[in-house]
Design a protein around this motif. Structure first.
Motif, PDB file in Angstrom:
ATOM      1  N   PHE A 331       0.678  -1.154   0.068  1.00 37.50           N
ATOM      2  CA  PHE A 331       0.048  -0.022   0.022  1.00 37.50           C
ATOM      3  C   PHE A 331       0.808   1.290   0.001  1.00 37.50           C
ATOM      4  CE2 PHE A 331       0.530  -0.867   4.445  1.00 37.50           C
ATOM      5  CZ  PHE A 331       0.726   0.399   5.179  1.00 37.50           C
ATOM      6  N   GLY A 332       0.154   2.325  -0.604  1.00 31.82           N
ATOM      7  CA  GLY A 332       0.876   3.545  -0.593  1.00 31.82           C
ATOM      8  C   GLY A 332       0.095   4.561  -1.355  1.00 31.82           C
ATOM      9  N   PRO A 333       0.316   5.845  -1.485  1.00 35.37           N
ATOM     10  CA  PRO A 333      -0.454   7.004  -1.757  1.00 35.37           C
ATOM     11  C   PRO A 333      -0.854   6.842  -3.382  1.00 35.37           C
ATOM     12  CG  PRO A 333       1.696   7.956  -1.289  1.00 35.37           C
ATOM     13  CD  PRO A 333       1.730   6.335  -0.921  1.00 35.37           C
ATOM     14  N   GLU A 334      -0.064   6.043  -4.140  1.00 39.87           N
ATOM     15  CA  GLU A 334      -0.352   5.860  -5.744  1.00 39.87           C
ATOM     16  C   GLU A 334      -1.038   4.617  -5.983  1.00 39.87           C
ATOM     17  OE1 GLU A 334       3.296   8.646  -5.014  1.00 39.87           O
ATOM     18  OE2 GLU A 334       2.938   6.551  -4.547  1.00 39.87           O
ATOM     19  N   ILE A 335      -0.763   3.701  -4.960  1.00 38.91           N
ATOM     20  CA  ILE A 335      -1.323   2.287  -5.196  1.00 38.91           C
ATOM     21  C   ILE A 335      -2.651   2.372  -5.031  1.00 38.91           C
ATOM     22  CG2 ILE A 335      -0.672  -0.202  -4.710  1.00 38.91           C
ATOM     23  CD1 ILE A 335       1.990   0.914  -3.533  1.00 38.91           C
ATOM     24  N   VAL A 336      -3.631   2.306  -6.136  1.00 39.66           N
ATOM     25  CA  VAL A 336      -5.110   2.408  -6.104  1.00 39.66           C
ATOM     26  C   VAL A 336      -5.684   1.099  -6.474  1.00 39.66           C
ATOM     27  CG1 VAL A 336      -7.114   3.454  -6.768  1.00 39.66           C
ATOM     28  CG2 VAL A 336      -4.883   4.716  -6.187  1.00 39.66           C
ATOM     29  N   HIS A 337      -5.277   0.746  -7.591  1.00 41.41           N
ATOM     30  CA  HIS A 337      -6.009  -0.679  -8.240  1.00 41.41           C
ATOM     31  C   HIS A 337      -4.807  -1.724  -8.235  1.00 41.41           C
ATOM     32  CE1 HIS A 337      -9.498   1.665  -8.952  1.00 41.41           C
ATOM     33  NE2 HIS A 337      -9.200   2.169 -10.302  1.00 41.41           N
ATOM     34  N   SER A 339      -4.480  -4.853  -8.352  1.00 44.66           N
ATOM     35  CA  SER A 339      -4.294  -5.998  -9.230  1.00 44.66           C
ATOM     36  C   SER A 339      -3.383  -5.718 -10.469  1.00 44.66           C
ATOM     37  CB  SER A 339      -5.666  -6.502  -9.612  1.00 44.66           C
ATOM     38  OG  SER A 339      -6.310  -7.107  -8.610  1.00 44.66           O
ATOM     39  N   GLU A 340      -3.870  -4.337 -11.072  1.00 48.95           N
ATOM     40  CA  GLU A 340      -3.165  -3.892 -12.191  1.00 48.95           C
ATOM     41  C   GLU A 340      -1.734  -3.590 -12.048  1.00 48.95           C
ATOM     42  OE1 GLU A 340      -5.361  -0.324 -13.221  1.00 48.95           O
ATOM     43  OE2 GLU A 340      -7.324  -1.449 -13.562  1.00 48.95           O
ATOM     44  N   LEU A 341      -1.245  -3.208 -10.660  1.00 48.92           N
ATOM     45  CA  LEU A 341      -0.050  -2.676 -10.532  1.00 48.92           C
ATOM     46  C   LEU A 341       0.748  -3.911 -10.037  1.00 48.92           C
ATOM     47  CD1 LEU A 341      -0.572   0.474  -8.621  1.00 48.92           C
ATOM     48  CD2 LEU A 341       0.167   0.393 -10.852  1.00 48.92           C
ATOM     49  N   GLN A 342       0.142  -5.208  -9.959  1.00 50.14           N
ATOM     50  CA  GLN A 342       0.957  -6.468  -9.502  1.00 50.14           C
ATOM     51  C   GLN A 342       1.095  -6.126  -7.911  1.00 50.14           C
ATOM     52  OE1 GLN A 342       3.665  -7.210 -12.444  1.00 50.14           O
ATOM     53  NE2 GLN A 342       2.164  -8.733 -13.657  1.00 50.14           N
ATOM     54  N   ALA A 343       0.241  -5.446  -7.204  1.00 48.17           N
ATOM     55  CA  ALA A 343       0.745  -5.279  -5.952  1.00 48.17           C
ATOM     56  C   ALA A 343      -0.101  -6.047  -4.832  1.00 48.17           C
ATOM     57  CB  ALA A 343       0.265  -3.715  -5.407  1.00 48.17           C
ATOM     58  N   VAL A 344      -0.654  -7.169  -5.179  1.00 45.53           N
ATOM     59  CA  VAL A 344      -1.296  -8.282  -4.603  1.00 45.53           C
ATOM     60  C   VAL A 344      -0.793  -9.571  -4.824  1.00 45.53           C
ATOM     61  CG1 VAL A 344      -3.235  -8.437  -5.930  1.00 45.53           C
ATOM     62  CG2 VAL A 344      -3.435  -9.193  -3.920  1.00 45.53           C
ATOM     63  N   GLN A 362       8.074  -4.653  -3.762  1.00 45.95           N
ATOM     64  CA  GLN A 362       8.553  -3.383  -3.580  1.00 45.95           C
ATOM     65  C   GLN A 362       9.472  -2.795  -4.478  1.00 45.95           C
ATOM     66  OE1 GLN A 362      11.885  -3.178  -0.158  1.00 45.95           O
ATOM     67  NE2 GLN A 362      10.002  -1.986   0.997  1.00 45.95           N
ATOM     68  N   ARG A 363      10.241  -3.872  -5.127  1.00 49.07           N
ATOM     69  CA  ARG A 363      11.482  -3.331  -6.000  1.00 49.07           C
ATOM     70  C   ARG A 363      10.363  -3.098  -7.396  1.00 49.07           C
ATOM     71  NH1 ARG A 363      14.015  -7.571  -5.334  1.00 49.07           N
ATOM     72  NH2 ARG A 363      13.151  -8.896  -6.720  1.00 49.07           N
ATOM     73  N   THR A 371       5.724   4.953  -4.391  1.00 50.89           N
ATOM     74  CA  THR A 371       5.774   4.885  -2.727  1.00 50.89           C
ATOM     75  C   THR A 371       5.169   3.935  -2.177  1.00 50.89           C
ATOM     76  OG1 THR A 371       6.087   7.468  -2.622  1.00 50.89           O
ATOM     77  CG2 THR A 371       5.931   6.394  -0.498  1.00 50.89           C
ATOM     78  N   VAL A 372       5.946   2.920  -1.250  1.00 48.24           N
ATOM     79  CA  VAL A 372       5.390   1.823  -0.708  1.00 48.24           C
ATOM     80  C   VAL A 372       5.635   2.096   0.592  1.00 48.24           C
ATOM     81  CG1 VAL A 372       5.583  -0.681  -0.442  1.00 48.24           C
ATOM     82  CG2 VAL A 372       6.197   0.052  -2.570  1.00 48.24           C
ATOM     83  N   GLU A 373       4.266   2.319   1.318  1.00 47.69           N
ATOM     84  CA  GLU A 373       4.595   2.702   2.832  1.00 47.69           C
ATOM     85  C   GLU A 373       4.491   1.525   3.665  1.00 47.69           C
ATOM     86  OE1 GLU A 373       1.216   5.399   3.462  1.00 47.69           O
ATOM     87  OE2 GLU A 373       1.899   7.022   2.587  1.00 47.69           O
ATOM     88  N   GLY A 374       4.050   0.336   3.085  1.00 49.66           N
ATOM     89  CA  GLY A 374       4.229  -0.915   3.975  1.00 49.66           C
ATOM     90  C   GLY A 374       3.089  -1.799   3.296  1.00 49.66           C
TER      91      GLY A 374
END
Length: 503
Positions: A331-337, A339-344, A362-363, A371-374
């Protein structure tokens, strides 16, 4: 509306609407009025639908015109697509009784217009009646050999005036027929007034609605005048007759439907107010993940067990508290969707797999300058069907709710329904039942039925939350996993956007 509702000389209310003034008040008054007499409205402003850019799935599905549709659906107001259709509907409602069902018979002297009429009827929820064997046997004793006596009946130009009258009388006498549409393409050799007379004479002997299409004959034609003078509405085109009859059926069904009751639930409004006040006071546009979960929990909306970690080294302890398998989300301020960002990442079963997934996530996000806040570590809920629950606050109508099949495809499928709080329990259930894919929730091809009752309560609770706090601009619960009957649901991912103070 209140005045016309109580006026014994007013049979139908027609309206041209640009806005509702006070939408909640309109809903209350219109819902009561339409139980007594039909309200038919044409509303301008369709082109605004979907024009507003939004940061959530729900926002991209909403828009003022969709909120207006929700108002009409909840109150039983019939929406006409144009001023012409407004008066088409009015003619039918003012001259004919409401149909008892949606089974329609069509009598015509030409196959083409009849088929066009069938298509329009089916598109608006009507269906062709199945004639009793006795009805068909009777018609075979006198119909021309060229005639097609299955619904829609095509007597062909060889049919006589008497054939036309007897066919209409026969189908109206059939217990399997709720309404009839008479279609006539006037040939040179026939007198259209005689045909019109045959139609209204057959219609007056029955208590079922009869609508007519004299193809290409306007209100100045002798046939039109003959029909309307004897309480049979006549239209230039078969599609107009079909749409008008379908509107009558929708209204008849609305008058019979159970409106349900407004339900209240024990909630922690103080906790919710504290969360929102803090975020607004800090000038933030969104709630943090932990705040979102706490806000939903305050209103009894179930979410997955979640731990928030700021560093990769803390992931292992969080996963052990929840128990493997787990889900990992950045999660982070720019991470909204996500699945599209492969952030899940789903179904992680070991500590090594968890740490490797977080490092890679993270990479690649930092490579995109995000920004990755956590990270969120969540329980991995399996076996649920994905739906979306959402809310957007319209500048005119206030909050309106969205429900549909969810997941990453929701914006493309657009199989969603809308509701305007306050909702009754039946309003919430109608939102669920009205999507095209509702049968999947009830179980198909051996799959288990889902907990629709729990889902209904979730919609009502979300409506209460939206109504209680004007500071919430949008809520996006997607996906919500609906589990098997009796096991409830679980909101897996949620996003809450705050209203920005007016400058």
């Amino acid at each position: 509306l209140q005045m016309w509702r109580g006026d014994p000389d007013t049979k139908i209310i027609l309206a041209y609407i640009e806005n509702f003034g006070n939408p909640k008040n309109f809903v209350k008054i219109a819902r009561a009025t339409t139980k007594d007499k039909p309200v038919i409205a044409v509303k301008s402003g369709r082109s605004e639908a979907g024009s507003r850019a939004a940061a959530s799935h729900t926002g991209s599905l909403g828009g003022s015109d969709l909120a207006a549709e929700a108002v009409f659906a909840q109150t039983g107001v019939l929406r006409a697509a144009s001023i012409e259709e407004l008066f088409d509907f009015a003619m039918a409602f003012s001259l004919q009784p409401l149909p008892r069902g949606n089974r329609v018979a069509i009598v015509s002297d030409a196959g083409g217009p009849a088929i066009m009429c069938v298509d329009e009827l089916v598109a608006h929820g009507m269906r062709l009646a199945d004639f009793a064997p006795a009805t068909q046997a009777f018609m075979r004793t006198w119909a021309p050999p060229e005639a097609s006596l299955r619904n829609p009946i095509d007597l062909t130009p060889q049919g006589s005036l008497e054939d036309y009258r007897r066919a209409l009388d026969a189908v109206l006498s059939d217990d399997g027929v709720d309404a009839a549409i008479a279609i006539y393409v006037p040939p040179v050799r026939a007198d259209e007034v005689d045909i019109a007379r045959a139609v209204w004479q057959a219609a007056k002997d029955h208590s079922k609605p009869v609508l007519c299409n004299f193809l290409g004959r306007s209100e100045n034609s002798p046939g039109f005048v003959e029909l309307v003078s004897h309480s049979v509405p006549s239209y230039l085109f078969p599609e107009s007759a079909a749409r008008s009859l379908a509107a009558m059926y929708r209204y008849a069904e609305y008058r019979k439907r159970d409106e349900g009751e407004l339900r209240t639930f024990p909630v922690n409004r103080t906790q919710a107010q504290t969360i929102l006040d803090r975020a607004v006071g800090e000038g933030r546009s969104r709630l943090r993940s932990e705040e979102t979960d706490a806000l939903l929990d305050a209103y009894g909306i179930r979410t997955t067990k979640t731990r928030i970690v700021r560093r990769i080294e803390e992931l292992s302890r969080a996963a052990k508290e929840i128990n493997y398998p787990v889900v990992l989300k950045a999660f982070g301020p720019e991470i909204v969707h996500k699945s599209e960002l492969q952030a899940v990442r789903l179904g992680i079963r070991t500590e090594k797999e968890l740490v490797d997934a977080a490092s890679a996530m993270q990479r690649q996000l930092r490579d995109r300058r995000m920004t990755v806040e956590g990270f969120l570590v969540q329980e991995f809920v399996q076996g649920g069907m994905e739906v979306i629950l959402g809310m957007a606050r319209d500048k005119v109508y206030g909050p309106f709710l969205v429900f549909g099949l969810g997941g990453i495809y929701v914006e493309y499928l657009k199989d969603v329904s809308f509701g305007l709080p306050p909702l009754t329990d039946r309003d919430a259930m109608r939102m669920i039942e009205s999507i095209r894919t509702y049968p999947i929730l009830r179980g198909v091809r051996g799959e288990p039925a889902r907990d629709v009752t729990a889902l209904q309560e979730a919609i009502l609770r979300l409506g209460a939350l939206a109504s209680d706090f004007d500071s919430i601009q949008e809520m996006d619960l997607n996906p919500v996993l609906v589990l098997e009957e009796g096991r409830g649901y679980c909101a897996v991912d949620a996003r809450i956007i705050l209203a920005q103070p007016s400058s």
